[in-house]
Design a protein around this motif. Structure first.
Motif, mmCIF file in Angstrom:
data_model
loop_
_atom_site.group_PDB
_atom_site.id
_atom_site.type_symbol
_atom_site.label_atom_id
_atom_site.label_comp_id
_atom_site.label_asym_id
_atom_site.label_seq_id
_atom_site.Cartn_x
_atom_site.Cartn_y
_atom_site.Cartn_z
ATOM 1 N N ASP A 164 0.852 -1.198 0.000
ATOM 2 C CA ASP A 164 0.000 0.000 0.000
ATOM 3 C C ASP A 164 0.881 1.239 0.000
ATOM 4 O O ASP A 164 1.500 1.575 1.009
ATOM 5 N N PHE A 165 0.925 1.950 -1.129
ATOM 6 C CA PHE A 165 1.741 3.148 -1.241
ATOM 7 C C PHE A 165 1.064 4.367 -0.617
ATOM 8 O O PHE A 165 1.577 5.477 -0.710
ATOM 9 N N ASN A 166 -0.075 4.172 0.019
ATOM 10 C CA ASN A 166 -0.753 5.273 0.700
ATOM 11 C C ASN A 166 -0.493 5.271 2.202
ATOM 12 O O ASN A 166 -0.964 6.167 2.913
ATOM 13 N N GLN A 167 0.238 4.289 2.679
ATOM 14 C CA GLN A 167 0.524 4.168 4.102
ATOM 15 C C GLN A 167 1.991 4.501 4.385
ATOM 16 O O GLN A 167 2.874 4.203 3.582
ATOM 17 N N PRO A 168 2.265 5.112 5.557
ATOM 18 C CA PRO A 168 3.666 5.418 5.901
ATOM 19 C C PRO A 168 4.495 4.152 6.037
ATOM 20 O O PRO A 168 3.986 3.100 6.436
ATOM 21 N N LEU A 169 5.769 4.268 5.713
ATOM 22 C CA LEU A 169 6.677 3.151 5.911
ATOM 23 C C LEU A 169 6.903 2.923 7.405
ATOM 24 O O LEU A 169 6.984 3.888 8.176
ATOM 25 N N PRO A 170 7.009 1.687 7.837
ATOM 26 C CA PRO A 170 7.226 1.409 9.270
ATOM 27 C C PRO A 170 8.626 1.813 9.714
ATOM 28 O O PRO A 170 9.522 2.051 8.892
ATOM 29 N N PHE A 171 8.804 1.882 11.012
ATOM 30 C CA PHE A 171 10.108 2.169 11.615
ATOM 31 C C PHE A 171 10.602 0.896 12.290
ATOM 32 O O PHE A 171 10.106 0.502 13.338
ATOM 33 N N ASN A 172 11.567 0.232 11.679
ATOM 34 C CA ASN A 172 12.212 -0.920 12.303
ATOM 35 C C ASN A 172 13.543 -1.163 11.604
ATOM 36 O O ASN A 172 13.943 -0.390 10.734
ATOM 37 N N GLU A 173 14.231 -2.243 11.968
ATOM 38 C CA GLU A 173 15.585 -2.474 11.464
ATOM 39 C C GLU A 173 15.623 -2.828 9.981
ATOM 40 O O GLU A 173 16.697 -2.857 9.375
ATOM 41 N N GLN A 174 14.462 -3.079 9.385
ATOM 42 C CA GLN A 174 14.419 -3.377 7.950
ATOM 43 C C GLN A 174 13.936 -2.199 7.108
ATOM 44 O O GLN A 174 13.968 -2.266 5.884
ATOM 45 N N TYR A 175 13.479 -1.147 7.752
ATOM 46 C CA TYR A 175 13.071 0.081 7.072
ATOM 47 C C TYR A 175 13.823 1.239 7.730
ATOM 48 O O TYR A 175 13.389 1.771 8.758
ATOM 49 N N ILE A 176 14.935 1.627 7.143
ATOM 50 C CA ILE A 176 15.793 2.632 7.758
ATOM 51 C C ILE A 176 15.486 3.990 7.144
ATOM 52 O O ILE A 176 15.560 4.169 5.924
ATOM 53 N N HIS A 177 15.143 4.963 7.983
ATOM 54 C CA HIS A 177 14.711 6.291 7.540
ATOM 55 C C HIS A 177 15.874 7.294 7.609
ATOM 56 O O HIS A 177 16.663 7.273 8.546
ATOM 57 N N PHE A 178 15.910 8.187 6.621
ATOM 58 C CA PHE A 178 16.929 9.237 6.566
ATOM 59 C C PHE A 178 16.235 10.588 6.421
ATOM 60 O O PHE A 178 16.381 11.298 5.422
ATOM 61 N N GLY A 179 15.469 10.917 7.454
ATOM 62 C CA GLY A 179 14.588 12.080 7.422
ATOM 63 C C GLY A 179 15.255 13.419 7.584
ATOM 64 O O GLY A 179 14.584 14.453 7.520
ATOM 65 N N LYS A 180 16.582 13.455 7.779
ATOM 66 C CA LYS A 180 17.285 14.732 7.881
ATOM 67 C C LYS A 180 17.823 15.206 6.534
ATOM 68 O O LYS A 180 18.321 16.330 6.431
ATOM 69 N N GLY A 181 17.732 14.335 5.514
ATOM 70 C CA GLY A 181 18.277 14.686 4.207
ATOM 71 C C GLY A 181 19.627 14.054 3.934
ATOM 72 O O GLY A 181 20.399 14.553 3.124
ATOM 73 N N GLN A 182 19.922 12.912 4.588
ATOM 74 C CA GLN A 182 21.211 12.253 4.426
ATOM 75 C C GLN A 182 21.297 11.518 3.076
ATOM 76 O O GLN A 182 20.279 11.111 2.515
ATOM 77 N N MET A 183 22.547 11.333 2.630
ATOM 78 C CA MET A 183 22.800 10.652 1.360
ATOM 79 C C MET A 183 23.628 9.378 1.527
ATOM 80 O O MET A 183 24.078 8.819 0.523
ATOM 81 N N GLU A 184 23.812 8.902 2.740
ATOM 82 C CA GLU A 184 24.660 7.728 2.955
ATOM 83 C C GLU A 184 24.364 7.120 4.311
ATOM 84 O O GLU A 184 23.727 7.730 5.172
ATOM 85 N N THR A 185 24.859 5.885 4.483
ATOM 86 C CA THR A 185 24.842 5.240 5.785
ATOM 87 C C THR A 185 25.912 4.153 5.790
ATOM 88 O O THR A 185 26.453 3.794 4.748
#
Length: 290
Positions: A112-133
């Motif tokens: 479902d592309f209308n739902q937010p992505l979950p927060f866990n170890e398999q969905y890593i978020h870069f909400g500050k604008g990062q380009m690497e990890t």
């Protein structure tokens, strides 16, 4: 830094449905969203610079800039992100034609592309604008994918192809934080026989990268962020063309006239106008005849 167990082989109807939905979503995104041409501006005004071109097939997609499908790596490993056809912005508030990266590990595209992505170890978020990890995965096989999402973490139909990698060794003695330092870099992905050579009339991809820095659309006026600015100077003299990328773009497709050029990349503060935070070493570009 992210550690995860190796992927367990699974074949399910859910995975097939996700794959089908991904293809349908891509067609829908191309139809409804289109792919905007590069939003970079010349230094003299808001009009797009004449040397800018759209990405091939008007692509809108994320991609890994230092990993290929089937790669065998040792961890910790610094992985870097690229984005075509849109810009990066942090999650502070809405901003059109932007998003922030998410790294999916051993996960298919969401159903479902209308739902937010979950927060866990398999969905890593870069909400500050990062380009690497830095990946700290243990030895084993993994599938990686990048997905762009908006300020609500809702995917916006912009994602990468799945990339399968094998981690052959985990190096206990390497500190993940030591793998990069604050700064920026520039890379020319040429269309000729050499990496810094392009053919006249054929757009050449120029990739920007920011390490331990946050990229953002300038309109958000977010403290601690910046945007890229590219200067193109003809060798032997002539006018230097300056292209600003205030929309958070992290690459450009260029189509300059035949000649030799020096490309210089700056990272400019989004709040203090004109303040250069970092500069990259200049790169040469030669545009040869058709």
């Amino acid at each position: 830094m992210y550690t995860l167990k190796p992927r367990q082989t699974q074949h399910s109807r859910t995975g097939s449905a996700a794959s089908l939905l991904a293809r349908l979503s891509l067609l829908l995104s191309l139809t409804l969203l289109g792919a905007a041409p590069a939003a970079a501006q010349s230094s003299s005004g808001s009009a797009p610079h004449p040397w800018l071109a759209s990405a091939p097939r008007l692509a809108q997609q994320t991609h890994f800039t230092n990993l290929q499908d089937g790669a065998k790596i040792e961890t910790p490993f610094l992985v870097t992100f690229g984005l075509t056809g849109m810009g990066i912005a942090p999650i502070t508030k809405p901003q059109g034609k932007t998003g922030h990266h998410h790294l999916l590990i051993n996960r298919d595209l969401p159903l479902d592309f209308n739902q937010p992505l979950p927060f866990n170890e398999q969905y890593i978020h870069f909400g500050k604008g990062q380009m690497e990890t830095v990946l700290t995965l243990k030895p084993g096989d993994y599938t990686l994918r990048l997905v762009l999402a908006d300020h609500r973490h809702v995917p916006n139909f912009v994602y990468s192809k799945p990339l399968k990698i094998t981690v052959t060794k985990f190096n206990e003695g390497i500190k993940p934080d030591s793998l990069s330092q604050p700064g920026i870099s520039l890379r020319v992905a040429g269309s000729g026989d050499k990496s810094n050579e392009a053919r006249e009339g054929s757009p050449v991809q120029v990739l920007f990268h920011a390490s331990k820095l946050n990229v953002s659309h300038q309109a958000l006026q977010e403290p601690g962020t910046g945007h890229f600015r590219l200067s193109i100077a003809p060798e032997g003299g002539g006018k230097t063309e300056v292209l600003n990328f205030p929309g958070g773009e992290t690459e450009a497709w260029l189509k300059p006239p035949k000649g030799k050029y020096q490309l210089k990349l700056d990272f400019v503060d989004n709040v203090q106008a004109g303040k250069v935070l970092f500069s990259a070493a200049a790169q040469g570009l030669q545009v040869v005849g058709r």
